[in-house]
Design an enzyme around this catalytic site. Sequence first.
Site, PDB file in Angstrom:
ATOM      1  N   CYS A   1      72.764  33.087  48.748  1.00  0.00           N
ATOM      2  CA  CYS A   1      71.963  33.218  49.968  1.00  0.00           C
ATOM      3  C   CYS A   1      72.332  34.571  50.545  1.00  0.00           C
ATOM      4  CB  CYS A   1      72.270  32.108  50.963  1.00  0.00           C
ATOM      5  SG  CYS A   1      71.506  32.382  52.584  1.00  0.00           S
TER       6      CYS A   1
ATOM      7  N   CYS B   1      72.293  34.561  54.835  1.00  0.00           N
ATOM      8  CA  CYS B   1      73.392  33.891  55.559  1.00  0.00           C
ATOM      9  C   CYS B   1      74.310  33.304  54.494  1.00  0.00           C
ATOM     10  CB  CYS B   1      72.891  32.888  56.602  1.00  0.00           C
ATOM     11  SG  CYS B   1      71.530  31.832  56.156  1.00  0.00           S
ATOM     12  N   SER B   2      74.401  31.993  54.405  1.00  0.00           N
ATOM     13  CA  SER B   2      75.239  31.422  53.341  1.00  0.00           C
ATOM     14  C   SER B   2      74.746  30.025  52.989  1.00  0.00           C
ATOM     15  CB  SER B   2      76.703  31.372  53.778  1.00  0.00           C
ATOM     16  OG  SER B   2      77.189  32.683  54.032  1.00  0.00           O
ATOM     17  N   CYS B   3      73.418  29.859  52.904  1.00  0.00           N
ATOM     18  CA  CYS B   3      72.834  28.543  52.631  1.00  0.00           C
ATOM     19  C   CYS B   3      73.381  27.983  51.319  1.00  0.00           C
ATOM     20  CB  CYS B   3      71.317  28.641  52.554  1.00  0.00           C
ATOM     21  SG  CYS B   3      70.575  29.160  54.116  1.00  0.00           S
TER      22      CYS B   3
END
Lengths: 195, 244
Positions: free
Chosen positions: A104, A107-109
């Site tokens: 991701c 962000c950090s999905c």
Amino acid sequence: MSTDHTHHHLPPQALRAEALESLLLEKGLLDAGAVDSVIIRYTERVGPMNGAKIVARAWCDPAFKQWLLADGSAAIGEFNLEGGQVEKLVVVENTAAIHNVVVCTLCSCYPWAVLGLPPTWYKDPAYRSRIVREPRTVLAEMGLALAPEVHIKVWDSSAELRYMVLPQQPAETLGLPEAELAARISRDAMIGVAL
Amino acid sequence: MDGIHDLGGKQGYGEVCRDQAPAAGPAPVFHKRWEAAVFAMVNAGAQAGAWTNTDRFRHAVERIDPVAYLSHGYYGRWLGGLETLLVEAGIITTAELEARLATRPGQLVSSANEHVAARPAMVPEPFGPPPRGRGSQRPVTAAPRFAVGAGVVTARTVCAGHTRLPAYARGRQGCITAVHGGWIFPDTNAHGGGECPQHLYTVTFSAAELWPGGDAHFDVSLDLFEPYLFATGSSLAQQQKVTL
């Protein structure tokens, strides 16, 4: 988990977090047991052991595998997983010719319900910036040297779909029971940075 | 928003540093207790009404101090977004938090000049209507404009606010490889502009299209909303901006 309360090596964001915590507790907006609940949930119940069970099932049950690849969220329903972030789970299959890897960049999905909370490197700028631009180099640096003829498919989780890689089953594990297979399947294989 | 968070394709961040795992077992989920506290406080902040949807929270993280974004770590970024929204919602004040911080043990060793991540707006945006249901999928009455196999080109510029079209995939030609129905549109939802559901597609881009001259033996797929996409061959004028 550190039990150090001396604070001498805590960064400023940690001190600010502790101050905010005391403020929210005082205002009645944070339950006293909420932090411990989060720790127990994401270290004991939600984690890559759940994804590993799903992969092991797919390796042993061809009909389940087809369902998982066609509709991941429906196929994992029977596992009754908590943790969220899998409103639409897309499972992508590695083959001899194709290797999948998930990121991701914005962000950090990450698919919490099946893989738990993401490792630090998954959230750091180096991985997020480079894996969409030079995936073969990054994977090699992380210990996964792919043959030049293998096509890499990078999945950048830019909306609410969440991705998990279905690794290839190693030939030497064919015929092993599901539980034993699950114990051998790593988190990194299900992100796509290991086999 | 062309912010520090939009990292895809950026150079200079070095090698990927794997977690230092202890001798036995995997690396810890939370390295220190405060990280779990931030996670719990983010849940509590939503319950307290500091924000009403994930898009608004993601955008608050994007709006934090860019130096802090790179140096405070994942939970430090969350803390910045959380504090921003708690202050904007009037649930706490920055002065109240600073006063509390001054009474905490350990304050003496932290520098007064450290970057504070939170960036609350003087005039916060309205929340807009509450969510119209659970999850992020919503019906869209109009038929999808693209089908699997269609060629598309992405918008070249986006608004100053929240968007899920990363810079590296703007103004690029790709191919629709999956159609996913209607989903809440983050670009409006983050700013109190409502859910405005849009068709969502997986769009696959060749390595050569994204990174001419680089390693060509891979492709990158992104999940992109219909307003980001134009039919291949659209005039440049049409491709300039994300349009609803």
